[in-house]
Design a protein around this motif. Structure first.
Motif, PDB file in Angstrom:
ATOM      1  N   TYR A  84       0.806  -1.213   0.000  1.00  0.00           N
ATOM      2  CA  TYR A  84       0.000   0.000   0.000  1.00  0.00           C
ATOM      3  C   TYR A  84       0.844   1.271   0.000  1.00  0.00           C
ATOM      4  O   TYR A  84       0.326   2.374   0.131  1.00  0.00           O
ATOM      5  N   GLU A 117      -6.413  -3.424  -5.806  1.00  0.00           N
ATOM      6  CA  GLU A 117      -5.112  -2.795  -5.578  1.00  0.00           C
ATOM      7  C   GLU A 117      -4.065  -3.333  -6.543  1.00  0.00           C
ATOM      8  O   GLU A 117      -3.044  -2.691  -6.785  1.00  0.00           O
ATOM      9  N   SER A 148       1.864  -4.199  -6.118  1.00  0.00           N
ATOM     10  CA  SER A 148       2.879  -3.219  -5.720  1.00  0.00           C
ATOM     11  C   SER A 148       3.723  -3.855  -4.642  1.00  0.00           C
ATOM     12  O   SER A 148       3.306  -4.801  -3.974  1.00  0.00           O
ATOM     13  N   THR A 167      -1.292  -3.625 -20.292  1.00  0.00           N
ATOM     14  CA  THR A 167      -0.263  -2.603 -20.420  1.00  0.00           C
ATOM     15  C   THR A 167       0.707  -2.968 -21.536  1.00  0.00           C
ATOM     16  O   THR A 167       0.984  -4.149 -21.774  1.00  0.00           O
ATOM     17  N   ALA A 217      -7.418  12.810 -13.882  1.00  0.00           N
ATOM     18  CA  ALA A 217      -7.121  11.379 -13.783  1.00  0.00           C
ATOM     19  C   ALA A 217      -6.597  11.006 -12.392  1.00  0.00           C
ATOM     20  O   ALA A 217      -5.816  11.744 -11.799  1.00  0.00           O
ATOM     21  N   PRO A 218      -7.022   9.845 -11.859  1.00  0.00           N
ATOM     22  CA  PRO A 218      -6.630   9.444 -10.506  1.00  0.00           C
ATOM     23  C   PRO A 218      -5.219   8.880 -10.401  1.00  0.00           C
ATOM     24  O   PRO A 218      -4.696   8.730  -9.309  1.00  0.00           O
ATOM     25  N   ASN A 219      -4.607   8.541 -11.533  1.00  0.00           N
ATOM     26  CA  ASN A 219      -3.246   7.995 -11.475  1.00  0.00           C
ATOM     27  C   ASN A 219      -2.477   8.399 -12.731  1.00  0.00           C
ATOM     28  O   ASN A 219      -3.063   8.863 -13.724  1.00  0.00           O
ATOM     29  N   LEU A 220      -1.165   8.214 -12.661  1.00  0.00           N
ATOM     30  CA  LEU A 220      -0.286   8.658 -13.740  1.00  0.00           C
ATOM     31  C   LEU A 220      -0.545   7.910 -15.042  1.00  0.00           C
ATOM     32  O   LEU A 220      -0.564   8.514 -16.124  1.00  0.00           O
ATOM     33  N   ALA A 221      -0.755   6.601 -14.957  1.00  0.00           N
ATOM     34  CA  ALA A 221      -0.962   5.808 -16.171  1.00  0.00           C
ATOM     35  C   ALA A 221      -2.208   6.269 -16.919  1.00  0.00           C
ATOM     36  O   ALA A 221      -2.189   6.415 -18.151  1.00  0.00           O
ATOM     37  N   GLU A 222      -3.297   6.520 -16.196  1.00  0.00           N
ATOM     38  CA  GLU A 222      -4.519   6.967 -16.847  1.00  0.00           C
ATOM     39  C   GLU A 222      -4.360   8.382 -17.393  1.00  0.00           C
ATOM     40  O   GLU A 222      -4.865   8.700 -18.475  1.00  0.00           O
ATOM     41  N   ARG A 223      -3.648   9.226 -16.655  1.00  0.00           N
ATOM     42  CA  ARG A 223      -3.409  10.593 -17.138  1.00  0.00           C
ATOM     43  C   ARG A 223      -2.626  10.577 -18.442  1.00  0.00           C
ATOM     44  O   ARG A 223      -2.968  11.281 -19.401  1.00  0.00           O
ATOM     45  N   ASP A 224      -1.585   9.759 -18.493  1.00  0.00           N
ATOM     46  CA  ASP A 224      -0.782   9.681 -19.712  1.00  0.00           C
ATOM     47  C   ASP A 224      -1.607   9.164 -20.885  1.00  0.00           C
ATOM     48  O   ASP A 224      -1.477   9.648 -22.021  1.00  0.00           O
TER      49      ASP A 224
END
Length: 381
Positions: free
Chosen positions: A131, A173, A176, A219, A359-366
């Motif tokens: 987490y 989750e 990670s 991915t 976007a809630p996370n970097l991958a989705e933002r990109d």
């Protein structure tokens, strides 16, 4: 050292120690210490009866802690005589432990942490890494959770729906640290399904398997997101899909429909389509209608708008989207997609850019930023 075996034995050992007279918090601490001892000793001296070994070790750890704590002197009449070594009890307390760890007085994050520790057998360090929080922070969270449920009767009936929500939180989750939480959630849900015959438990297990079957295709090599329609279906795990569909069919045959069964049915329709273009969107919309009746969730209505856009055209999808709260996460991204499908590239490009900022996370933002750039390039050309 078989760590999966150790984690599988954890709830059984914990239940036995509690039934022998230990309170939940002390028993859980003792079991964790026994697991650490097993990791140290077993590679060179594996026991003939792993469960019995862990029960004996955990009970001794509990005795040592109880005798050294003056505040617990009153328990000496309970713990003073150590049970004779021998085969461990066969009573399976796994289900009670699930209910205890998903107690309604706990916050979702605390319930997840306690489930991973008490039922999953993970260490505080592993949970903290998964987490992405400091170990001390996770230790405090687990300690507070144990104190909260410390006075709950061990045989008190629990709520299956709450347990399933906790397991679904674990699954979502993903991965990670050094713990694959998606795989761990599947393992725990299999364990729960073995302990209780309930169609929603089966539905959740089917849903997890069907989603997990697509994991490697989600991915690209550079870590970027690959939308469902663009995924290489040849990389999907057909064995997991077949297992998920079989479990789902058996659950649906009980005619006690629940939200996880409905979600699994939608996932199964996606998995069944040889290509994205052959997806049975009409039937998916019907399942979203069933799901909306069960949950009245705005997220379900948002996803239904996408399905309507595929089944009946983008304008129908936009009309369905207009009935969903615009403040909902991903609402702007869905609007962008449907406007692009409708040929309004200017609006779609603008909305993709707006969605990227939310976007809630970097991958989705990109991913959303790339969609906006793609359309802007087409518009300039």
């Amino acid at each position: 050292m078989d760590e999966v075996l150790l984690r599988g034995l954890t709830p059984h050992v914990l239940g036995i120690v509690v039934r022998r007279g230990a309170d939940f918090a002390s028993a859980e601490d003792a079991v964790q210490e026994a697991l650490i001892e097993a990791l140290r000793v077993w590679p060179d001296d594996p026991p003939r009866d792993p469960k019995g070994w862990l029960v004996t070790a955990a009970w001794r750890k509990f005795l040592d802690a109880a005798r050294s704590d003056s505040a617990r002197r009153r328990r000496e009449d309970v713990v003073d005589v150590e049970p004779a070594p021998g085969p461990a009890a066969t009573v399976d307390d796994t289900l009670q432990l699930y209910f205890l760890c998903a107690h309604p007085s706990l916050s979702p994050s605390s319930a997840v942490a306690l489930t991973l520790r008490a039922v999953g057998g993970l260490t505080t360090r592993q949970i903290a890494q998964a987490y992405l929080v400091p170990e001390a922070t996770m230790a405090q969270r687990i300690s507070r959770a144990k104190r909260t449920v410390g006075t709950v009767r061990f045989d008190q009936p629990g709520d299956v729906a709450t347990v399933l929500r906790v397991l679904y939180l674990v699954f979502n989750e993903g991965y990670s640290g050094d713990v694959d939480l998606a795989a761990e959630a599947i393992r725990l849900t299999r364990q729960l399904a073995a302990a209780i015959d309930h169609p929603e438990v089966a539905g959740l297990l089917a849903l997890m398997l069907l989603h997990h079957a697509r994991r490697v295709s989600r991915t690209a090599a550079d870590g970027s997101l690959v939308p469902l329609a663009e995924q290489d279906r040849g990389r999907w795990d057909t064995a997991l899909i077949a297992e998920g569909v079989e479990i789902l069919q058996a659950a649906l045959a009980q005619d006690r429909l629940g939200e996880f069964q409905a979600q699994a049915a939608i996932a199964a329709l996606h998995a069944d389509a040889p290509t994205a273009g052959e997806t049975d969107w009409v039937q998916i919309v019907e399942w979203y209608d069933e799901l909306a009746k069960l949950t009245d969730s705005p997220v379900v209505r948002l996803n239904r708008a996408v399905a309507v856009g595929e089944a009946d055209g983008p304008r129908a999808g936009l009309a369905a989207l207009a009935e969903v709260d615009a403040a909902l996460p991903r609402h702007t991204a869905v609007a962008a997609y449907l406007h692009e499908r409708d040929g309004d590239l200017v609006t779609a490009a603008r909305l993709y850019s707006e969605a990227a900022g939310k976007a809630p996370n970097l991958a989705e933002r990109d991913h959303l930023t790339r969609q906006a750039a793609r359309l802007n390039t087409r518009l300039r050309g």
